[in-house]
Every structure is written in structure tokens, then in C-alpha cells.
Design a protein around this motif. Structure first.
Motif, short mmCIF file in Angstrom:
data_model
loop_
_atom_site.label_atom_id
_atom_site.label_comp_id
_atom_site.label_asym_id
_atom_site.label_seq_id
_atom_site.Cartn_x
_atom_site.Cartn_y
_atom_site.Cartn_z
N PRO A 107 -4.06 -0.46 3.14
CA PRO A 107 -3.04 -1.50 3.18
C PRO A 107 -3.27 -2.54 4.29
CG PRO A 107 -2.16 0.58 3.98
CD PRO A 107 -3.52 0.86 3.46
N CYS A 158 -0.02 -1.84 9.90
CA CYS A 158 0.00 -2.16 8.47
C CYS A 158 1.02 -1.25 7.80
CB CYS A 158 -1.38 -1.97 7.85
SG CYS A 158 -2.01 -0.28 7.88
N ASP A 159 1.18 -1.44 6.50
CA ASP A 159 2.07 -0.59 5.72
C ASP A 159 1.49 0.82 5.62
OD1 ASP A 159 3.81 -2.70 5.21
OD2 ASP A 159 2.81 -3.23 3.33
N THR A 160 2.29 1.72 5.10
CA THR A 160 1.80 3.08 4.85
C THR A 160 0.86 3.05 3.65
OG1 THR A 160 3.66 3.59 3.39
CG2 THR A 160 3.92 4.18 5.71
#
Length: 98
Positions: free
Chosen positions: A40, A80-82
Motif C-alpha cells: 500500500p 501507509c495504509d494497512t
């Protein structure tokens, strides 16, 4: 005889397989995790990732973001996102299966 293996054979190391354009299958012993194929952070290709089979973590080869394969949480690397985890099959030796 190899330590930790009753048959004398070493357990195979973790394997990452591209199963679709969007998904990889991470196999660690009897455990299998279906996850997003791209990191991600900057979309690094996780089919080339390093997997820590003992801790069940995957590290992106591009910027070294590390994610927990149980829930996708980012453990280190750039913010960042998971990581999207689609499905996980439990280790049968853990006693979770009937």
C-alpha cells in the motif's frame, strides 16, 4: 535428523505465489494467507517480498515496509495504509481445526 522435524526433513521455507493480478498467496508451513499483491505504500510487488515465517510478517522489496500477515498492520517502514488481508487459513497444528 533435522531439529524440529519428526521425519528428519526440514520444513519448507515461506513461499509467496502470485494467484491473480491483485492477490498473492503466502504459505508458511501449513498456514496460508491470501493478501493484496501490491504494497500500500508505493505499490511494490509482494511476490518478491521477504517473509518471516516465525513472526508471520511480510516485507516489501521496494521500501522495506513490513506488515503483519494476521491483520495487515504496518509494523515498520514508511507510513501507509494497512496491507489488505483477504483470507487466512489457520495452522492445523494450532488446534483451531476440528
Amino acid at each position: 535428523m533435522t531439529a524440529g522435524s519428526p521425519s528428519g526433513r526440514a520444513r519448507p521455507g515461506p513461499v509467496v505465489r502470485q494467484v491473480t493480478e491483485d492477490l498473492v498467496l503466502v504459505e508458511v508451513g501449513e498456514r496460508k494467507v491470501l493478501a493484496a499483491a501490491r504494497c500500500p505504500h508505493r505499490q511494490g510487488r509482494l511476490k518478491f517480498a521477504r517473509v518471516d515465517g516465525e513472526r508471520l510478517r511480510i516485507t516489501c522489496p521496494l521500501h522495506h515496509s513490513t506488515f503483519d500477515l494476521a491483520d495487515g498492520a504496518r509494523l515498520s517502514g514508511p507510513k501507509c495504509d494497512t496491507l489488505r488481508i483477504v483470507d487466512a487459513l489457520p495452522d492445523p497444528s494450532s488446534g483451531g481445526a476440528p
